[in-house]
Design a protein around this motif. Structure first.
Motif, PDB file in Angstrom:
ATOM      1  N   SER A 247       0.908  -1.653   0.126  1.00 33.31           N
ATOM      2  CA  SER A 247      -0.276  -0.547  -0.100  1.00 33.31           C
ATOM      3  C   SER A 247       0.725   1.083  -0.416  1.00 33.31           C
ATOM      4  N   LEU A 248       2.337   0.674   0.254  1.00 33.15           N
ATOM      5  CA  LEU A 248       3.103   2.140   0.973  1.00 33.15           C
ATOM      6  C   LEU A 248       4.129   2.081  -0.009  1.00 33.15           C
ATOM      7  N   SER A 249       3.480   1.358  -1.073  1.00 30.39           N
ATOM      8  CA  SER A 249       5.120   1.423  -2.101  1.00 30.39           C
ATOM      9  C   SER A 249       4.617   1.967  -3.824  1.00 30.39           C
ATOM     10  N   GLY A 250       5.466   2.772  -4.205  1.00 30.75           N
ATOM     11  CA  GLY A 250       5.328   3.042  -6.091  1.00 30.75           C
ATOM     12  C   GLY A 250       5.082   1.772  -7.411  1.00 30.75           C
ATOM     13  N   ASN A 251       4.025   2.526  -7.747  1.00 31.43           N
ATOM     14  CA  ASN A 251       4.061   1.755  -9.156  1.00 31.43           C
ATOM     15  C   ASN A 251       4.839   0.557  -9.561  1.00 31.43           C
ATOM     16  N   THR A 252       5.669   1.005 -10.362  1.00 26.98           N
ATOM     17  CA  THR A 252       7.458   0.535 -11.010  1.00 26.98           C
ATOM     18  C   THR A 252       7.722  -1.000 -10.181  1.00 26.98           C
TER      19      THR A 252
ATOM     20  N   GLY B 111       6.231  -6.661  -8.602  1.00 23.68           N
ATOM     21  CA  GLY B 111       6.273  -7.710  -8.028  1.00 23.68           C
ATOM     22  C   GLY B 111       7.155  -7.867  -6.597  1.00 23.68           C
ATOM     23  N   LYS B 112       8.423  -6.808  -6.079  1.00 25.17           N
ATOM     24  CA  LYS B 112       9.542  -6.886  -5.668  1.00 25.17           C
ATOM     25  C   LYS B 112       9.278  -6.930  -4.124  1.00 25.17           C
ATOM     26  N   VAL B 113       8.153  -5.591  -4.267  1.00 27.39           N
ATOM     27  CA  VAL B 113       7.967  -5.361  -2.317  1.00 27.39           C
ATOM     28  C   VAL B 113       7.649  -6.490  -1.598  1.00 27.39           C
ATOM     29  N   THR B 114       7.865  -6.889  -0.419  1.00 28.36           N
ATOM     30  CA  THR B 114       8.633  -8.133   0.177  1.00 28.36           C
ATOM     31  C   THR B 114       6.863  -7.615   1.682  1.00 28.36           C
ATOM     32  N   PHE B 115       8.604  -6.904   3.069  1.00 30.39           N
ATOM     33  CA  PHE B 115       7.760  -6.601   4.346  1.00 30.39           C
ATOM     34  C   PHE B 115       8.402  -5.096   4.316  1.00 30.39           C
TER      35      PHE B 115
ATOM     36  N   PRO C  68       8.158  -1.136   1.806  1.00 26.02           N
ATOM     37  CA  PRO C  68       7.622  -0.034   1.144  1.00 26.02           C
ATOM     38  C   PRO C  68       9.025  -0.030   0.328  1.00 26.02           C
ATOM     39  N   ILE C  69       8.825  -0.164  -1.565  1.00 26.99           N
ATOM     40  CA  ILE C  69       9.852   0.585  -1.538  1.00 26.99           C
ATOM     41  C   ILE C  69       9.587   1.885  -3.080  1.00 26.99           C
ATOM     42  N   ASP C  70      10.162   2.476  -3.279  1.00 26.39           N
ATOM     43  CA  ASP C  70       9.561   3.833  -3.532  1.00 26.39           C
ATOM     44  C   ASP C  70       8.553   4.673  -2.763  1.00 26.39           C
ATOM     45  N   PHE C  71       8.685   4.936  -2.025  1.00 30.05           N
ATOM     46  CA  PHE C  71       7.561   5.206  -0.780  1.00 30.05           C
ATOM     47  C   PHE C  71       6.558   6.486  -1.028  1.00 30.05           C
TER      48      PHE C  71
END
Length: 288
Positions: free
Chosen positions: A35-40, A45-49, A51-54
């Motif tokens: 929910s806190l990660s960016g579109n890319t 599908g790299k998001v784990t536990f 956030p990426i690109d907050f």
């Protein structure tokens, strides 16, 4: 002074419990991270536990633009509060009365209640009854049909049976009637079990979406869980343009943010009732 040695079994027990906690916590952390990660990151599908690109685009969209979420949350809060209060009143009244051996016909009445724990009329007959009594497409349809849970009744009745009989006898000598004994003696001693049963009712009403799916037709009366179900399965929210951010919020992020928003209110209730939870369950489950 000798240091106390830590047994190998204790180490293994703590290790197993730690693994269990991490396994249970991971899905929730994964939802929050999405929910806190960016579109890319969401697309890859790299998001784990974590956030990426907050970014907070999904939360801004839901909280500021999706006004039906707030309406649905208000309905869920109303249903949860009313259902919990009604459930507690009915459960306490029935359990206290049927815990008294002097009550004539208590075995038959208890049997009728326990019968509904194993057998029910089914979805269609229940729907026809709800519609026949005029509850269809109303908030009452989300509260009244599931007002008392039989398992909660059994736990509460068991607790009342375990209250010392001497307390009631002493109160009667002082001139107290049944109602005064209930409110002045039984209920003050029952706060742990009442808090526990209340939590059971609150979680059940908050998580219930099936009743709203069956009985509610007007979209403005949808509960939060039914609205969330639409977001997750019906695909009502797709890619949404965020003009002020100049980007797009992916539907996956919106779904995950909706899950987080619907989960937070009921999670906040647990710390207030945690001290009563284990004690209350144990008090009401010693004898059957």
């Amino acid at each position: 002074m000798k240091k106390k040695k830590i047994a190998f079994t204790d180490v293994m027990l703590y290790l197993i419990l730690t693994v269990v906690v991490l396994v249970c916590l991971y899905p929730f952390l994964n939802v929050v991270a999405y929910s806190l990660s960016g579109n890319t990151a969401v697309l890859s599908g790299k998001v784990t536990f974590y956030p990426i690109d907050f970014q907070l685009s999904a939360y801004k969209e839901i909280l500021l633009k999706q006004t039906q979420i707030w309406t649905a949350m208000g309905i869920s809060v109303t249903v949860t509060v009313l259902g919990t209060l009604l459930g507690l009143v009915l459960t306490v009244a029935a359990a206290y009365a049927l815990s008294k051996e002097k009550l004539k016909g208590r075995g038959i009445l208890s049997g009728f209640i326990l019968f509904t724990m194993y057998f029910s009329g089914g979805i269609i007959p229940t729907f026809l009854v709800v519609k026949g009594v005029g509850l269809y497409d109303s908030i009452s349809a989300l509260v009244i049909p599931s007002a008392m849970n039989v398992f909660n009744f059994i736990v509460m009745r068991t607790f009342f049976k375990e209250l010392p009989l001497e307390l009631e006898e002493a109160a009667r000598i002082d001139g107290a009637n049944d109602m005064k004994i209930l409110f002045k003696i039984a209920l003050p001693l029952s706060m742990p079990i009442i808090a526990t049963i209340g939590l059971f009712y609150a979680v059940s009403y908050w998580n219930d979406y099936f009743s709203a799916l069956l009985y509610i037709q007007t979209p403005e009366k949808f509960s939060l869980q039914l609205r969330l179900r639409q977001l997750l399965f019906a695909g009502q929210i797709n890619q949404v343009s965020m003009e002020n951010l100049g980007t797009q919020v992916m539907s996956e992020s919106l779904k995950m943010a909706s899950i987080v928003i619907s989960t937070i209110p009921i999670i906040l209730v647990y710390p207030w009732l945690q001290k009563y939870f284990v004690k209350g369950v144990m008090l009401g489950s010693v004898k059957g």
